[in-house]
Scaffold this active site. Structure first.
Site, short mmCIF file in Angstrom:
data_model
loop_
_atom_site.label_atom_id
_atom_site.label_comp_id
_atom_site.label_asym_id
_atom_site.label_seq_id
_atom_site.Cartn_x
_atom_site.Cartn_y
_atom_site.Cartn_z
N SER A 16 0.65 -1.22 -0.12
CA SER A 16 0.03 0.11 -0.10
C SER A 16 0.99 1.17 -0.13
CB SER A 16 -1.12 0.04 1.24
OG SER A 16 -1.95 0.83 1.20
N HIS A 43 -2.48 -1.15 -3.56
CA HIS A 43 -3.55 -0.23 -3.17
C HIS A 43 -3.33 1.19 -3.82
CE1 HIS A 43 -4.54 -2.14 0.99
NE2 HIS A 43 -4.74 -2.91 0.02
N ASP A 136 -4.50 -4.34 5.80
CA ASP A 136 -4.83 -5.57 4.80
C ASP A 136 -3.53 -6.39 4.66
OD1 ASP A 136 -6.35 -6.76 2.69
OD2 ASP A 136 -5.94 -5.28 1.32
#
Ligand SMILES: C[S@@+](CC[C@H](N)C(=O)[O-])C[C@H]1O[C@@H](n2cnc3c(N)ncnc32)[C@H](O)[C@@H]1O
Lengths: 190, 272
Positions: A16, A43, A136
């Site tokens: 991310s 992401h 996540d």
């Protein structure tokens, strides 16, 4: 035993915020002839995957492309999850896309792809979780380990945004903790 | 995300659904289906697979819930603004040449796509001679679509999408707000027909100049995708258009030889 020996292997990388350069670094450092497929789930805010594959392709050893629905996963190729879909892996080692609800405010979600990949690759899967500000990936690594796969987490001290790797380590799902350098060296020995 | 229902058990369920209710999910891709089934299994806190299976086999109301929860109904208005821009600029001018326009939204979910299309038809002064058939496998979403009511908190995003797609009117002129919802105008709704329709088992029911089947085929395996392309092909006028989702394509299917892609969006026009 025999079955796991025959197991197909695959690397899956989740990241991310602050993970872009790390992925780039790993892709640039993989040795020519690297045989495993590499699946990349990031992401990001923009909805253009093409820009991302271009950036990676610039210096990557392996060809980098966007993962397409129903595409067969080939060795020695890096695949990037398209924006706004969850990337799933089928038992016949092909991709499928899924537009269901976001997980951890994210689509693609790292957990979702790690989970599906570990169903398909079992003990042959190497999961790598990088920098980020999100939880996540932790659950995904837990599943990968439970199936006998390898879990690698970026050393939070070396991560631009340490929250995500730290979260995984504190949850006890990190098998190996490594810097970007060490991750690429490790993968080259596979 | 805990795996409780195994691959083998999934096949048992799919077999039950086919046998008991005539719904065939065997051509759906397994990874997505397995996620949805496991999600429902833990959501409804079944102590065992046997109980889950029994409930599904014996309780029709639970079967309805199963359909609702297993299908992925995520959608939005003017989803993929670039697509709607091309629709407006390249497709609608061609449709304008027909005396009467029939459009089929196959897999319409809660209807956001249908209302979006109707808005652009109205702006092209074509709505009065158009009919939009909106169908879905899931009866719950079809009845929501028919109401034309959407949560207010999404409207800001939808309005942005609309303008990005080339819409120039005041977006709020198309709806009235009521509490936390908005209701789209009767004028739009009056040109729509809603019905359940299963792409797997039901046949073609009309001829259309445009079929939109977006973000439905990703849930199907290749074989089923091929069957659905045949069904759509049969439902399309000789020079009709087919619109797919942004990650869907007909390029791997022989049928593509009779179609030509319109621009770089996922729109194909039948040419023979
Ligand atoms: C993700 S939604 C797509 C909505 C809209 N077309 C869009 O692109 O935003 C997919 C829809 O396909 C429907 N669907 C799934 N299987 C179907 C089938 N066999 N026949 C008709 N519709 C189906 C689902 O119920 C769901 O509402």
């Amino acid at each position: 035993m025999e079955e796991s020996y025959l197991e197909q292997r695959c690397v899956i990388i989740g990241g991310s915020a602050g993970s872009l350069q790390v992925v780039q670094h790993i892709l640039n450092k993989l040795k020519p002839g690297f045989q495993l497929p590499v699946i990349i789930v990031l992401h990001r805010k923009t909805d253009h995957t093409s820009g991302l594959t271009d950036v990676f392709n610039y210096r990557s050893t392996l060809p980098v492309k966007e993962a397409e629905d129903k595409e067969i996963i080939n060795p020695g190729t890096a695949y990037v999850a398209p924006a706004d879909y969850h990337l799933l892996i089928e038992k016949d080692l092909s991709f499928s896309l899924d537009g269901s609800e976001k997980v951890h405010y994210s689509r693609p979600s790292i957990d979702v792809s790690f989970d599906a990949a570990s169903e398909a690759f079992g003990a042959g899967l190497i999961g790598v979780l990088l920098s980020g500000a999100n939880a996540d990936g932790t659950k995904g690594l837990e599943i990968i380990r439970a199936k006998g796969g390898i879990s690698i987490v970026q050393n939070p001290a070396s991560a631009q945004v340490p929250f995500m790797p730290k979260h995984a380590i504190e949850s006890g799902v990190a098998g190996l903790v490594m810097t970007a350098e060490e991750i690429s060296e490790y993968l080259n020995l596979l | 995300m805990e795996k409780v229902v195994t691959d083998q058990q999934i096949e048992i369920l799919l077999n039950d659904l086919l046998e008991k209710y005539g719904y065939d999910f065997t051509g759906y891709t397994r990874a997505s289906l397995k996620r949805r089934i496991n999600r429902l299994f833990s959501l409804d806190k079944f102590p065992s697979f046997a109980e889950f299976r029994f409930r599904l086999r014996t309780d029709e109301r639970y079967f309805a819930r199963f359909i609702e929860e297993i299908t992925v109904n995520v959608t939005e208005m003017f989803r993929d603004a670039g697509f709607f821009k091309t629709l407006k600029e390249e497709v609608l001018p061609v449709l304008a040449t027909y005396p009467f326009i029939r459009i089929w939204h196959a897999g319409c979910s809660t209807g956001e796509e249908v209302y979006s299309t109707a808005i652009f038809l109205k702006e092209a002064n074509l709505l009065h001679k158009s009919l939009l058939y909106a169908t879905d496998l899931n009866p719950a979403v079809v009845s929501r679509a028919a109401k034309g009511m959407f949560p207010l908190h999404h409207l800001k995003q939808y309005s942005q999408n609309y303008h990005q797609a080339g819409g120039t009117a005041e977006f709020s002129s198309y709806y009235t707000a009521a509490y936390d919802h908005v209701i789209f105008s009767e004028e739009l709704r009056s040109r729509m027909v809603f019905s359940t329709h299963n792409l797997v088992s039901e046949s073609s029911f009309n001829q259309f100049q445009l079929v939109m089947c977006r973000n439905v085929l990703i849930y199907f395996d290749k074989e089923l995708q091929g069957k659905v392309f045949a069904l759509i092909d049969e439902s399309l006028d000789p020079l009709g258009f087919l619109a797919l989702g942004s990650k869907e394509s007909m390029k791997m299917f022989p049928i593509v030889s009779r179609y030509r892609q319109v621009g770089k969006e996922k729109i194909w026009r039948k040419v023979t």
